[in-house]
Design an enzyme around this catalytic site. Structure first.
Site: not given
Lengths: 100, 474, 475
Positions: B75, B150, B174
């Site tokens: 990420k 996310s 997330s």
């Protein structure tokens, strides 16, 4: 809990957070933040007077490191990241007020 | 697609090579990234060099670690030396960190190959990966839908078979929510189990890094590498990594599992059906499943949407145009900071910064932030009471399957409600995971959520493995 | 200075002191004054995204030492974030202790027997330093500024006094005594000129017995003299303002040392909303009894106790002697005085020699072992060295080290052995019977005659006191 969020509140908060809002944005955020805060009023459904706050779920205390010097970053690497550097320092436009 | 466990075994035995595995990954990225917008940056050269090095070490007979030659997606809120790290924000556009996140060091030490950085909601604020300055990521299972967020990019990387495993971060769901929407296993570890050093903070008291994988065993394998004390994070648990892989097949015989009404009430029918079917599957495997109610969980969404923005408003103050990242010039330093932040942050980030600033400001602290901290206490106590009676809790991960792009962007509150089942465990600091179980609308996967008390990851993996088998993935 | 009749000043001091740790408060960068700009910085103190603070144990030890020396209660504490945007603050918040400081509720007794309450002594991190370009080099009127983050993250303890100070002289005494204490704890070098100790003064005025007036805060005073002058100026300014029908406005003021006046820096505003909240990157600090005991055991005696111990060695000390004692304590050199006293020597002489000869070359005291000092003074007292010779010997040992006796010999200071002196005196008595009998009959002036004669015979190698001792022994 306090009264509904006003446009002035949002303007003040934006100033504190160093954000500039257009008039339209001010309207939009006043409405949206107001809705979120309105939802937050459900917390008042319980009597929390005697409940202690928890800021953190981590129960360990006294986390310290020994006083040992470790290598710093290479200055050239650090200054290469800077939007503007002069004389081995970070350059900023003029500062209008003293630090608090 | 080979599992990470299989890739590592093949690379270590010489059946495959890190280079071959990487090239396969790069080929899939080449084929699908333009459509799905998964990777913001692919470190082709760095990854090839790392893979070659691993192959050379294998050739020399060295043990290159449990993730030998496993390509992994990261990420883009994890700092990696020299690799652009943006948090999907214009404010960090072009920034290359001079240091590695602890998790990246651990992955590399374990033989993994860092392939590149994946898209996210800006600063991890969002539930659909639509709040990215670099465009939304699409769900590989149905590109008209969101992958969740996310950590949508990291979920999509695995769902699209680009990599077998990836890392995300979970502040209010997330990792688990996109895992559910993309049909993956996603784990939010116990707070402090994985070092946050080098994770660009959203809400420090809630953030945890965790893995995405197609299988429970892969998720356990990666988490075992990530976990363990790190002296650079004051909130890192002072103990070595737990053994997780060894317990994946422990089963649930004799376990007491609580089916939490508040963690599926209001969800779509297909989701509720999956949760109930999961309860049956656990029962069939020897667990005792009881229905429980934890009414306090109803307040956690409100508390979360004050606590997380409050911390974020402070964490994101440093993006001021002075030391790194974007600067928009202006006459004086205050105007420069304002111009930079106004241009650099997207709408959702601004919304949360202002919400958090307000919640902490003089005159409102007690009513909002202070009150939220008390709800946090209630949440922790409520979970603790539940765990006196049961070993694990079961619920839904999300109210629905993956939704269409644009479906929930108009109204922030609608989007926030997506996180209602995942938020409570972040407030408590306890671990939880999402594992695919059954399907819902349009044949899309449904994720069920398993929750446990602090440090119960091994137990969670064992229960998830039972569901994985029951769902037809032996 | 005295205030006009019917007025009283009320002063509280906030003293920031940098701690003498090797590394910074939350990272391993060197805590070092005077390095090249931006060379002591890392992801943590530069506030790079993703970095996290970890508390320095030594800084906690120093903070506790300060608290103990100031009779504070040491309690479980937390770290908060003080949020404000400013370019010398790398995270745009300062990590500081807020509602739960490590030390609170202490006091400081001053040499004038007054007591000043210590409200708290808490830990926090220092900021970076800005250099202003254009204009006069000061912030106001500058075109741009350059920031050096070397100092950012250096550990500080802020010591906040109660509003108990009633004169600028008392404020100065407090600051000086506190400085001595900080040095004695080993927590600070007390170097005002390097900014390692800085004073902020909260000043208000009132009619005695009236409620406190509105206060102004004078920032960043960096010498005892500035502190005293600024407080006097500010108190008078406020009195004149009130007398003229004006009202004191709560504000932060700057002291201009050259002009000798304070001026407005910033007025307290609504914007001063620091949104303090607990830093979620740090955990609670709760030193247990064992940790506290370990720190307390290592705590050296404080100036007041040390001063009393030296004064106790002096019989009816004069003002000048007390001033000399102050120098000895300030320099931390009383071990020399105690060494002399323990050897049965003259403590007053030792105080004088330390306050003058040692103070003059304090950087080299490491060259002078206590026993060398003791033996030099013993030689002086026995008359083997004159005062001037003793000072010369001390100076020499301070500069280059060495054995005082050998140095005295090499310089030809070796005075007559008592045998030789005795023989010389005996010869003189025999050849001057009249003078001797008058001296024996009580005419002390004749001593000078014999000293002169001895000096003549020995070419000045004799010591007057030794000659008198010899004469008296034969009287």
């Amino acid at each position: 809990m306090s009264d509904a969020l006003s446009r002035d509140d949002v303007a003040k908060v934006a100033r504190l957070a160093r954000l500039v809002l257009s008039e339209d944005e001010l309207d939009l955020y006043t409405e949206q933040l107001g809705q979120i805060l309105e939802h937050a009023r459900d917390m008042n459904s319980l009597d929390l007077t005697d409940v202690l706050p928890t800021a953190h779920p981590f129960g360990v205390t006294n986390v310290v490191r020994e006083d040992v010097v470790t290598p710093s970053l290479d200055r050239e690497v650090v200054l290469a990241m800077a939007p503007h550097a002069v004389d081995h320092r970070f350059a900023v436009p003029r500062i209008l007020g003293e630090a608090p | 697609m080979k599992s990470a466990t299989q890739i590592a075994a093949d690379v270590r035995s010489g059946t495959s090579s890190a280079t071959a595995e990487l090239e396969r990954t790069l080929t899939v990225i080449e084929q699908r990234n333009a459509e799905l917008n998964v990777f913001l940056y692919v470190d082709v050269e760095g990854a090839r060099a790392a893979a070659a090095q691993i192959d050379a070490r294998v050739a020399r007979g060295e043990d290159v670690g449990p993730l030998a030659g496993v390509p992994i997606a990261l990420k883009d809120n994890l700092c990696q030396v020299g690799v652009p790290t943006t948090c999907s924000s214009k404010i960090l556009d072009g920034w290359r960190p001079p240091y590695n996140a602890t998790v990246i060091e651990r992955l590399l030490d374990a033989g993994a190959v860092a392939v590149g950085k994946t898209n996210l909601d800006e600063f991890a604020m969002g539930s659909s990966t639509e709040n990215s300055a670099f465009g939304p990521t699409r769900n590989p299972l149905d590109p008209s839908r969101v992958p969740g967020g996310s950590s949508g990019g990291s979920a999509a990387a695995v769902a699209a078979d680009m990599t077998a495993v990836s890392l995300g971060s979970d502040t209010g769901g997330s990792i688990r929510q996109p895992a559910a929407l993309c049909g993956l296993v996603g784990v939010k570890p116990t707070y402090g189990l994985v070092s946050r050093y080098g994770l660009i903070a959203f809400a420090s008291s809630l953030d945890q890094i965790g893995p995405f994988a197609k299988t429970v065993a892969d998720a356990a394998l990666v988490l075992e590498v990530l976990a363990g004390h790190d002296a650079r994070d004051s909130t890192s648990l002072p103990e070595p990594a737990p053994r997780l892989v060894a317990h994946v097949n422990d089963g649930v015989a004799g376990r007491r599992i609580g089916l939490v009404r508040e963690l599926f009430d209001g969800a779509d029918e297909s989701v509720v059906a999956s949760v109930r079917a999961a309860a049956d599957a656990l029962r069939a495997a020897g667990a005792e499943v009881v229905e429980v109610s934890i009414p306090e969980l109803a307040l956690t969404l409100s508390a979360y949407y004050l606590i997380a923005p409050a911390e974020a408003s402070s964490n994101l103050a440093r993006f001021d145009g002075v030391r790194y990242g974007l600067r928009v010039s202006a006459e004086d330093v205050t105007a420069m900071m304002e111009a930079t932040r106004t241009a650099g942050f997207g709408a959702e980030v601004k919304r949360r910064i202002m919400l958090g600033t307000y919640a902490l400001s003089a005159g409102y602290y007690d009513a909002y932030y202070g009150q939220a901290l008390k709800v946090r206490t209630l949440t922790i106590d409520a979970f603790a009471r539940a765990y006196q009676r049961v070993d694990l809790l079961l619920g839904a991960t999300t109210p629905s399957v993956a939704f269409a792009l644009g479906a929930k962007t108009a109204d922030p509150m609608t989007m926030y409600l997506n996180d209602v089942f995942t938020i409570p465990t972040n407030l408590a600091g306890d671990p939880a995971l999402s594992v695919p179980f059954g399907t819902g609308e349009a044949g899309l996967p449904v994720g069920v959520q398993l929750l446990g008390p602090g440090r119960s990851e091994a137990r969670l993996f064992a229960a998830a493995r039972v569901l994985e088998i029951a769902d037809g993935r032996p | 200075m005295t205030l006009p009749d019917g007025w009283e000043m009320v002063v509280g001091l906030e003293v920031h002191t940098e701690l003498l740790t090797r590394s910074k408060l939350f990272c391993g960068c060197a805590n070092h004054f005077g390095s090249e700009p931006n060379t002591n910085i890392c992801p943590v103190c530069l506030g790079l995204p993703g970095s996290l603070p970890v508390l320095n144990r030594e800084a906690v030890d120093f903070a506790m030492r300060i608290g103990m020396a100031l009779h504070c209660t040491i309690a479980p504490s937390t770290f908060h974030r003080k949020n404000y945007f400013y370019p010398d603050q790398s995270k745009d918040y300062q990590i500081s202790q807020y509602d739960l400081p490590i030390n609170s509720g202490g006091y400081l007794d001053l040499p004038d027997a007054s007591r000043v309450a210590i409200e708290r002594a808490h830990m926090e991190e220092d900021t970076g330093k800005s250099t202003h370009l254009g204009g006069s080099g000061r912030l106001a009127g500058a075109d741009s500024s350059l920031v050096d983050y070397n100092r950012c993250g250096v550990p500080l303890v802020e010591i906040v006094s109660g509003p108990d100070i009633r004169s600028s002289a008392q404020a100065r005494l407090y600051a000086a005594e506190l400085r001595g204490i900080l040095i004695a704890t080993g927590a600070s070098d007390g170097r005002l000129e390097e900014g390692s100790m800085r004073f902020d003064a909260n000043v208000s005025v009132r009619r005695p017995g009236a409620p406190f007036g509105t206060r102004c805060e004078i920032k960043n005073l960096n010498s005892l003299r500035s502190l005293q002058r600024a407080i006097d100026y500010e108190a008078l300014r406020q009195i004149e303002l009130i007398d003229g029908g004006g009202v004191v406005r709560q504000e932060t003021r700057h002291w201009d040392e050259n002009r000798g006046e304070t001026s407005t820096l910033r007025v307290k505003e609504d914007a001063d909303d620091y949104r303090y909240f607990r830093d979620p990157d740090l955990v609670d600090l709760a030193p247990d009894q064992a940790w506290q005991d370990r720190v307390r055991a290592a705590l050296a005696p404080m100036p007041a106790a040390r001063r009393a111990a030296v004064v106790a060695l002096l019989a009816a000390p004069s003002e000048a002697q007390l001033d000399a004692v102050e120098v000895v304590i300030d320099l931390g050199l009383e071990r020399y005085v105690h060494g002399v006293a323990a050897a049965g020597g003259d403590a007053a002489l030792a105080v004088a020699r330390v306050a003058n000869e040692l103070a003059a070359d304090v950087d080299h005291v490491a060259n002078l072992p206590v026993d060398a000092f003791v033996s030099t003074l013993a030689m002086e007292q026995r008359g083997e060295l004159s005062a001037t010779q003793a000072k010369t010997v001390l100076g020499e040992v301070l500069r280059h080290g060495g054995d005082p006796r050998a140095i005295a010999a090499a310089r030809g200071f070796e005075q007559l052995s008592s045998d030789t002196l005795g023989a010389t005196v005996a010869t003189l008595i025999a050849s001057n019977p009249d003078e001797w009998s008058r001296y024996r009959d009580g005419d002390d002036k004749l001593a000078q005659f014999f000293i002169g004669q001895v000096m003549k015979l020995t070419r000045g190698q004799a010591n007057g006191k030794a000659v008198i001792a010899e004469l008296q022994a034969r009287r």
